[in-house]
Motif scaffolding. Structure first.
Motif, mmCIF file in Angstrom:
data_model
loop_
_atom_site.group_PDB
_atom_site.id
_atom_site.type_symbol
_atom_site.label_atom_id
_atom_site.label_comp_id
_atom_site.label_asym_id
_atom_site.label_seq_id
_atom_site.Cartn_x
_atom_site.Cartn_y
_atom_site.Cartn_z
ATOM 1 N N MET A 89 61.107 18.212 12.520
ATOM 2 C CA MET A 89 59.757 17.682 12.424
ATOM 3 C C MET A 89 59.005 17.874 13.742
ATOM 4 N N ALA A 90 59.700 17.663 14.862
ATOM 5 C CA ALA A 90 59.073 17.869 16.164
ATOM 6 C C ALA A 90 58.666 19.331 16.351
ATOM 7 N N SER A 91 59.540 20.253 15.969
ATOM 8 C CA SER A 91 59.245 21.679 16.086
ATOM 9 C C SER A 91 58.044 22.073 15.224
ATOM 10 N N PHE A 92 58.011 21.571 13.996
ATOM 11 C CA PHE A 92 56.877 21.841 13.105
ATOM 12 C C PHE A 92 55.570 21.342 13.711
ATOM 13 N N GLY A 93 55.593 20.142 14.277
ATOM 14 C CA GLY A 93 54.379 19.572 14.853
ATOM 15 C C GLY A 93 53.840 20.396 16.007
ATOM 16 N N ILE A 94 54.737 20.842 16.894
ATOM 17 C CA ILE A 94 54.302 21.661 18.039
ATOM 18 C C ILE A 94 53.635 22.945 17.554
ATOM 19 N N ALA A 95 54.264 23.609 16.596
ATOM 20 C CA ALA A 95 53.707 24.867 16.093
ATOM 21 C C ALA A 95 52.336 24.658 15.452
ATOM 22 N N LEU A 96 52.188 23.588 14.680
ATOM 23 C CA LEU A 96 50.928 23.348 13.981
ATOM 24 C C LEU A 96 49.787 23.061 14.934
ATOM 25 N N TRP A 97 49.995 22.145 15.894
ATOM 26 C CA TRP A 97 48.873 21.820 16.777
ATOM 27 C C TRP A 97 48.537 22.988 17.706
ATOM 28 N N SER A 98 49.544 23.800 18.056
ATOM 29 C CA SER A 98 49.291 24.950 18.932
ATOM 30 C C SER A 98 48.401 25.974 18.234
ATOM 31 N N ILE A 99 48.722 26.278 16.987
ATOM 32 C CA ILE A 99 47.908 27.240 16.229
ATOM 33 C C ILE A 99 46.507 26.693 16.023
ATOM 34 N N ALA A 100 46.394 25.397 15.716
ATOM 35 C CA ALA A 100 45.072 24.795 15.476
ATOM 36 C C ALA A 100 44.220 24.817 16.738
ATOM 37 N N THR A 101 44.821 24.540 17.887
ATOM 38 C CA THR A 101 44.068 24.580 19.142
ATOM 39 C C THR A 101 43.563 25.989 19.431
ATOM 40 N N ALA A 102 44.427 26.980 19.208
ATOM 41 C CA ALA A 102 44.011 28.369 19.430
ATOM 42 C C ALA A 102 42.846 28.744 18.514
ATOM 43 N N LEU A 103 42.898 28.297 17.264
ATOM 44 C CA LEU A 103 41.827 28.616 16.311
ATOM 45 C C LEU A 103 40.533 27.885 16.624
ATOM 46 N N MET A 104 40.603 26.801 17.379
ATOM 47 C CA MET A 104 39.401 26.055 17.726
ATOM 48 C C MET A 104 38.416 26.923 18.501
ATOM 49 N N GLY A 105 38.962 27.870 19.266
ATOM 50 C CA GLY A 105 38.090 28.764 20.009
ATOM 51 C C GLY A 105 37.307 29.724 19.137
#
Length: 416
Positions: A89-105
């Motif tokens: 669950m921790a690994s999934f969370g890191i991957a999800l927020w990282s991709i979302a932050t990158a897409l914010m740009g």
């Protein structure tokens, strides 16, 4: 306490009382959590002018949008973690927020930015309770304050990178490239955690300890929850508006304000957290668990008057000095407070307790703090002009005494 004593046999620490590799990896992941959470603060004014927004709207994007699914999903994610899926669950969370932050740009409007911000909150909702459960599982009760202090101390480096580094990047390459760069940095950490950290064993659930009613009936946990929600409304309000405060009140650029504020709050948080955890463990060995809680109470209370001076003074040097002082002192209680949450509940409710704490502290804190103090700033602008944000943060500094009442009640419960 019985929960601390009986749960130790289910943990996976090394003979030194904690597992350095796992704790450090969780700390690095937490650092990325803070970077992706607070880099938005460095870009506040750039986003405001680029998209023609008010302070209140920026606060909603930075805080409420983040908290939307964070608040809804953190408890379900915690329940999954408590069933033997904490590392995944921790690994999934890191991957999800990282991709979302990158897409914010890549966003060009309020709706798309809010959507990516919501996904950042969703990823961090998965990470927060599962990482605390792993931290507790890989440390003994006697070393738990130290373990959490090290993990959170490394995490707080995210303040420096997210605020200071973020401010520099926003000024030189723009906020869009900044979000893409800091977001993609999390993917390798997610992979490492998934591959190398094994799931801790879960003991059979005890019927009397497994219900939400039993969890909420836990008085020390209730005190911790009340402390968390009141303190984080103020903390996130001040943190997410801190860069803008130094830009508007002292005429600094985004890079300068981000550097001074980020380095000040980041280094002070790391220093205070690293010092506070071992002290709390040493105090607990001599005076019991209540001694560690009394240490946390006094550290927090003594730090708060300096925060009022920080926002009122017109001297940049004095304001930054007070920022470092209040942050260092308040950070002394980080290890004992976060270490107490999984220590006052059974093993099979650790992630649930941490998830409940994060739901109230982070979701309410991030969801209410930034828009609240942004709204106060908007309301005070006709009366105070450029000093409206200063007056808004003064309200926040005064409110920061409220959480001390709940820490006082908590430490009283453990008097011998």
């Amino acid at each position: 306490m019985s929960a601390r004593d009986t749960d130790a046999r289910h943990d996976l620490p090394s003979r030194r009382g904690w597992s350095p590799a796992v704790i450090m990896l969780l700390g690095v992941a937490g650092m990325l959590d803070f970077i992706d959470r607070f880099v938005f603060s460095s870009a506040n004014d750039a986003i405001k002018h680029d998209l023609h927004l008010s302070d209140a709207t920026v606060g909603l994007l930075g805080g409420t949008a983040f908290a939307l699914l964070y608040g809804v999903m953190i408890v379900p994610f915690a329940l999954v973690s408590d069933r033997g899926f904490a590392a995944r669950m921790a690994s999934f969370g890191i991957a999800l927020w990282s991709i979302a932050t990158a897409l914010m740009g890549r966003t060009h409007g309020i709706a798309t930015m809010a959507a990516t911000r919501v996904c950042v909150g969703l990823g961090q909702a998965a990470f927060s309770p599962s990482s605390s459960a792993l931290n507790a599982a890989y440390s003994t009760p006697e070393k738990r304050s130290t373990s959490f202090a090290i993990s959170y101390g490394v995490s707080y480096l995210g303040y420096v990178i997210g605020l200071a580094g973020g401010g520099y990047l926003v000024e030189h390459v723009g906020w869009r490239v900044t979000f893409a760069a800091v977001g993609l940095a999390g993917i390798p950490v997610a992979i490492l955690l998934y591959v190398f950290v094994r799931e801790p064993p879960m003991p059979p659930a005890e019927p009397e300890g497994g219900s939400w009613r039993a969890l909420l009936a836990n008085r020390p946990l209730r005190d911790l929850l009340l402390y968390g929600v009141t303190s984080q409304v103020v903390t996130y309000g001040i943190t997410l508006w801190g860069v803008s405060f130094y830009m508007r009140s002292f005429g600094l650029t985004s890079g300068q304000a981000g550097a001074w504020f980020g380095i000040g709050i980041g280094i002070a948080s790391v220093l205070g957290t690293f010092i506070g955890g071992p002290i709390a463990d040493r105090v607990a060995r001599h005076f019991g668990f209540g001694g560690a809680m009394r240490f946390a109470f006094w550290a927090y209370l003594i730090s708060q008057p300096f925060q009022i001076v920080q926002v009122l003074t017109h001297s940049l040097n004095l304001s930054l000095t007070m920022l470092v002082l209040t942050t260092t002192l308040s950070a002394l209680c980080t290890g004992p407070i976060y270490g107490a949450i999984p220590s006052v509940v059974p093993v099979h409710r650790r992630a649930a307790a941490t998830g409940l704490y994060a739901l109230l502290a982070n979701a309410v804190g991030i969801g209410l703090g930034p828009p609240l103090f942004g709204w106060i700033s908007d309301m005070l602008t006709p009366h105070f002009g450029a000093d409206a944000l200063r007056m808004s943060l003064l309200v926040a500094a005064i409110l920061s005494f409220w959480p001390a009442l709940h820490l006082f009640q908590l430490q009283r419960r453990f008097r011998e």
